[in-house]
Write an enzyme that holds these catalytic residues in place. Structure first.
Site, PDB file in Angstrom:
ATOM      1  N   ALA A 115       0.724  -1.187   0.108  1.00 25.48           N
ATOM      2  CA  ALA A 115      -0.028  -0.111  -0.040  1.00 25.48           C
ATOM      3  C   ALA A 115       0.794   1.430   0.021  1.00 25.48           C
ATOM      4  O   ALA A 115       0.619   2.546  -0.625  1.00 25.48           O
ATOM      5  CB  ALA A 115      -1.007   0.128   1.301  1.00 25.48           C
ATOM      6  N   ARG A 116       1.945   1.299   0.780  1.00 24.81           N
ATOM      7  CA  ARG A 116       2.613   2.541   0.904  1.00 24.81           C
ATOM      8  C   ARG A 116       3.575   2.896  -0.229  1.00 24.81           C
ATOM      9  O   ARG A 116       4.191   3.890  -0.042  1.00 24.81           O
ATOM     10  CB  ARG A 116       3.481   2.501   2.279  1.00 24.81           C
ATOM     11  CG  ARG A 116       4.512   1.487   2.320  1.00 24.81           C
ATOM     12  CD  ARG A 116       5.124   1.234   3.695  1.00 24.81           C
ATOM     13  NE  ARG A 116       6.141   0.070   3.656  1.00 24.81           N
ATOM     14  CZ  ARG A 116       6.629  -0.331   4.972  1.00 24.81           C
ATOM     15  NH1 ARG A 116       6.202   0.318   6.057  1.00 24.81           N
ATOM     16  NH2 ARG A 116       7.478  -1.282   5.019  1.00 24.81           N
ATOM     17  N   GLU A 117       3.865   2.143  -1.160  1.00 26.25           N
ATOM     18  CA  GLU A 117       4.665   2.325  -2.282  1.00 26.25           C
ATOM     19  C   GLU A 117       3.954   3.191  -3.374  1.00 26.25           C
ATOM     20  O   GLU A 117       3.795   2.804  -4.593  1.00 26.25           O
ATOM     21  CB  GLU A 117       5.041   1.034  -2.876  1.00 26.25           C
ATOM     22  CG  GLU A 117       5.749   0.289  -1.813  1.00 26.25           C
ATOM     23  CD  GLU A 117       6.115  -1.252  -2.033  1.00 26.25           C
ATOM     24  OE1 GLU A 117       6.050  -1.461  -3.221  1.00 26.25           O
ATOM     25  OE2 GLU A 117       6.663  -1.981  -1.060  1.00 26.25           O
ATOM     26  N   ARG A 141       1.291  -1.042   4.817  1.00 29.66           N
ATOM     27  CA  ARG A 141       1.898  -2.029   3.869  1.00 29.66           C
ATOM     28  C   ARG A 141       0.938  -3.259   3.343  1.00 29.66           C
ATOM     29  O   ARG A 141       0.935  -3.653   2.352  1.00 29.66           O
ATOM     30  CB  ARG A 141       3.350  -2.767   4.297  1.00 29.66           C
ATOM     31  CG  ARG A 141       3.793  -3.960   3.491  1.00 29.66           C
ATOM     32  CD  ARG A 141       5.265  -4.338   4.216  1.00 29.66           C
ATOM     33  NE  ARG A 141       5.451  -5.721   3.632  1.00 29.66           N
ATOM     34  CZ  ARG A 141       6.675  -5.963   2.812  1.00 29.66           C
ATOM     35  NH1 ARG A 141       7.046  -4.858   2.455  1.00 29.66           N
ATOM     36  NH2 ARG A 141       7.038  -6.908   2.377  1.00 29.66           N
ATOM     37  N   ARG A 192       3.501 -12.106   0.158  1.00 30.73           N
ATOM     38  CA  ARG A 192       4.016 -13.329   0.584  1.00 30.73           C
ATOM     39  C   ARG A 192       2.737 -14.545   0.848  1.00 30.73           C
ATOM     40  O   ARG A 192       2.899 -15.345   1.347  1.00 30.73           O
ATOM     41  CB  ARG A 192       4.356 -13.078   2.205  1.00 30.73           C
ATOM     42  CG  ARG A 192       5.506 -12.129   2.314  1.00 30.73           C
ATOM     43  CD  ARG A 192       6.763 -12.702   1.808  1.00 30.73           C
ATOM     44  NE  ARG A 192       7.794 -11.676   2.137  1.00 30.73           N
ATOM     45  CZ  ARG A 192       8.253 -10.634   1.563  1.00 30.73           C
ATOM     46  NH1 ARG A 192       7.334 -10.431   0.109  1.00 30.73           N
ATOM     47  NH2 ARG A 192       9.456  -9.782   1.999  1.00 30.73           N
ATOM     48  N   HIS A 209       7.359  -2.343  -7.605  1.00 28.41           N
ATOM     49  CA  HIS A 209       7.274  -1.967  -6.185  1.00 28.41           C
ATOM     50  C   HIS A 209       8.208  -0.751  -6.162  1.00 28.41           C
ATOM     51  O   HIS A 209       8.694  -0.301  -6.964  1.00 28.41           O
ATOM     52  CB  HIS A 209       8.129  -3.342  -5.588  1.00 28.41           C
ATOM     53  CG  HIS A 209       7.178  -4.493  -5.371  1.00 28.41           C
ATOM     54  ND1 HIS A 209       6.608  -4.887  -4.285  1.00 28.41           N
ATOM     55  CD2 HIS A 209       6.810  -5.276  -6.405  1.00 28.41           C
ATOM     56  CE1 HIS A 209       5.913  -6.026  -4.312  1.00 28.41           C
ATOM     57  NE2 HIS A 209       6.107  -6.380  -5.612  1.00 28.41           N
ATOM     58  N   SER A 210       8.222  -0.323  -4.947  1.00 27.92           N
ATOM     59  CA  SER A 210       9.513   0.559  -4.368  1.00 27.92           C
ATOM     60  C   SER A 210       9.882   0.060  -3.006  1.00 27.92           C
ATOM     61  O   SER A 210       8.958  -0.464  -2.359  1.00 27.92           O
ATOM     62  CB  SER A 210       9.041   1.907  -4.590  1.00 27.92           C
ATOM     63  OG  SER A 210       8.020   2.362  -3.557  1.00 27.92           O
ATOM     64  N   TYR A 220      16.893 -10.584  -0.916  1.00 29.10           N
ATOM     65  CA  TYR A 220      16.837 -11.657   0.153  1.00 29.10           C
ATOM     66  C   TYR A 220      16.076 -12.812  -0.187  1.00 29.10           C
ATOM     67  O   TYR A 220      15.225 -12.704  -1.204  1.00 29.10           O
ATOM     68  CB  TYR A 220      16.469 -11.094   1.625  1.00 29.10           C
ATOM     69  CG  TYR A 220      15.292 -10.127   1.433  1.00 29.10           C
ATOM     70  CD1 TYR A 220      13.922 -10.587   1.031  1.00 29.10           C
ATOM     71  CD2 TYR A 220      15.413  -8.697   1.782  1.00 29.10           C
ATOM     72  CE1 TYR A 220      12.898  -9.786   1.104  1.00 29.10           C
ATOM     73  CE2 TYR A 220      14.410  -7.991   1.608  1.00 29.10           C
ATOM     74  CZ  TYR A 220      13.038  -8.485   1.304  1.00 29.10           C
ATOM     75  OH  TYR A 220      11.921  -7.504   1.144  1.00 29.10           O
ATOM     76  N   GLU A 260      11.714  -2.471  -8.667  1.00 26.53           N
ATOM     77  CA  GLU A 260      11.801  -1.726  -7.317  1.00 26.53           C
ATOM     78  C   GLU A 260      12.334  -0.413  -7.813  1.00 26.53           C
ATOM     79  O   GLU A 260      13.292   0.042  -8.175  1.00 26.53           O
ATOM     80  CB  GLU A 260      12.703  -2.138  -6.344  1.00 26.53           C
ATOM     81  CG  GLU A 260      12.248  -3.408  -5.631  1.00 26.53           C
ATOM     82  CD  GLU A 260      11.428  -3.536  -4.391  1.00 26.53           C
ATOM     83  OE1 GLU A 260      10.962  -2.412  -4.239  1.00 26.53           O
ATOM     84  OE2 GLU A 260      11.161  -4.498  -4.041  1.00 26.53           O
TER      85      GLU A 260
END
EC number: 3.4.17.15
Length: 417
Positions: free
Chosen positions: A178-180, A235, A253, A304-305, A356, A378
């Site tokens: 959400a926050r991206e 998020r 995920r 994404h960011s 990761y 990203e």
């Protein structure tokens, strides 16, 4: 005319109730595996309420963590006691939030009766209205496909770009976290770019004469609204389940790709909570059902960011995919195309080696389904602003991202399978 502090404060009260006054974002550099283990233990200390923007992964790779004001001294003392190097990346998160809100309010006032400003952050309603405008203005090329509704019953609307016929397709989504915000804004700019340049730009015209494009600008509408009205740092989704007071699931995920494996949390209060089962989130299941029913999706691309990365499978394991050489070559060319515009450098490679290990991600699911060309961007930046990228960077971000996207799309067009 600049807005007064009172108006900004009022806007914050109405649109973003949770404040982050005095919160800092620290850049931490672990020197070895032992320090990474220490940072992972620190991340698990729930009472500190740490928000890891970039999680610990490999030695000497930067870690970014937002530390609430109440925990700052404890965290700094702990890091120093462990010999872990850190610096202050963002001095006061609330200062950036206030600037962001001021820009949004100023733009809303300016946009009344004028054209849509693609260089600004917008509410979900404004985004959906502009999507409807694109459909109305381009009836022979753009249509709206509803693939379902969110947990809170908001529509999940996809823009379909098609010149007709039963063509193979490219899927592009944004805003699963959400926050991206720069991702939703970039996706909407991209939609307008495709619609406005078809018929005049040979590259776009050729693409759409061969492939359909499905674009979902807001994958997590509930979370996006919540990030604008209550908690800018949100998020996850906003799903609720009996027996847990914590809300939401990390929708990246929640896919059926080694679900529940490394890099995902079983703790419902974690920002990386994988959910109770694969596809438990209706937002994820709606995409899964749509892509499976379509049957001819040849590329799956998600925005994404932040961090300036262009990645491909795998995330849930560190083994190379069967198509590693081709995917790496395409991603390298896309990153080079992107860089030519503003000099923005992207790191390229499989998720597991670039950032990761992370299980349950969308592009791993897509690749395992047989969608060979599966990529995750990203977007800007590398941490100076993090998730709070100023609106003035939306247009350059979108413009350069398009060059990378176009390179991938052209490869998909030229390499049917």
């Amino acid at each position: 005319m600049r807005l007064t502090p009172l108006l900004v404060a009022l806007f914050g009260y109405i649109y973003c109730q949770e404040t982050f006054v005095g919160d800092q974002v620290l850049e931490v550099i672990p020197n070895d595996e032992e320090q990474i283990k220490t940072l992972l233990q620190l991340e698990a200390e729930e009472h500190l309420e740490l928000d890891f923007w970039k999680s610990p992964s490999v030695p000497r790779q930067t870690v970014h963590v937002r530390v609430p004001f109440a925990s700052i001294q404890d965290v700094k003392v702990f890091l120093e006691s462990q010999g872990i190097t850190y610096s202050i990346m963002i001095e006061d998160v609330q200062v950036l939030l206030d600037q962001e809100r001021e820009e949004m309010l100023f733009n809303q006032q300016r946009e009344r009766g004028t054209n849509f400003n693609f260089g600004a952050y917008h509410t979900l309603e404004e985004i959906y209205q502009e999507m409807d405008n694109l459909v109305a203005e381009n009836p022979g090329l753009v249509s709206k496909v509803n693939i379902g509704s969110s947990f809170e019953n908001r529509p999940m609307n996809v823009l379909k770009f098609s010149t007709g016929g039963d063509k193979p397709a490219i899927w592009l989504d944004a805003g699963i976290h959400a926050r991206e915000w720069v991702t939703q804004a970039t996706a909407l700019w991209t939609a307008n770019k495709i619609a406005s340049d078809y018929g005049t730009d040979p590259a776009i015209t050729s693409l759409l004469n061969t492939l359909d494009v499905f674009l979902l600008p807001v994958t997590n509408p509930d979370g996006y609204v919540f990030s604008q009205t209550s908690n800018r740092m949100w998020r996850k989704t906003r799903s609720k389940r009996s027996g847990s007071f914590c809300v939401g699931v990390d929708p990246n995920r929640n896919w059926d790709a080694n679900f529940g494996g490394p890099g995902a949390s079983s703790n419902p209060c974690s920002d990386s909570y994988h959910g109770p089962s694969p596809n438990s989130e209706v937002e994820v299941k709606s995409i899964v059902d749509f892509i499976k029913s379509h049957g001819k999706v040849k590329a799956f691309i998600t925005l994404h960011s932040y961090s300036q990365l262009l990645m491909f499978p795998y995330g849930y394991k560190c083994a190379k995919p069967d198509d590693f050489n081709e995917l790496d070559e395409v991603a390298q060319r896309a990153a080079q195309s992107l860089k030519r515009l503003h000099g923005t450098s992207y790191k390229v490679g499989p998720i597991c080696s670039v950032i990761y290990q992370a299980s349950g991600g969308s592009i791993d699911w897509a690749y395992d389904l047989g969608i060979k060309y599966s990529f995750a961007f990203e977007l800007r930046d590398t941490g100076y602003y993090g998730f709070l990228l100023p609106a003035k960077q939306i247009l350059p971000t979108a413009e350069e991202t398009w060059l990378g996207l176009k390179t991938i799309m052209e490869h998909v067009r030229d390499h049917p399978y």
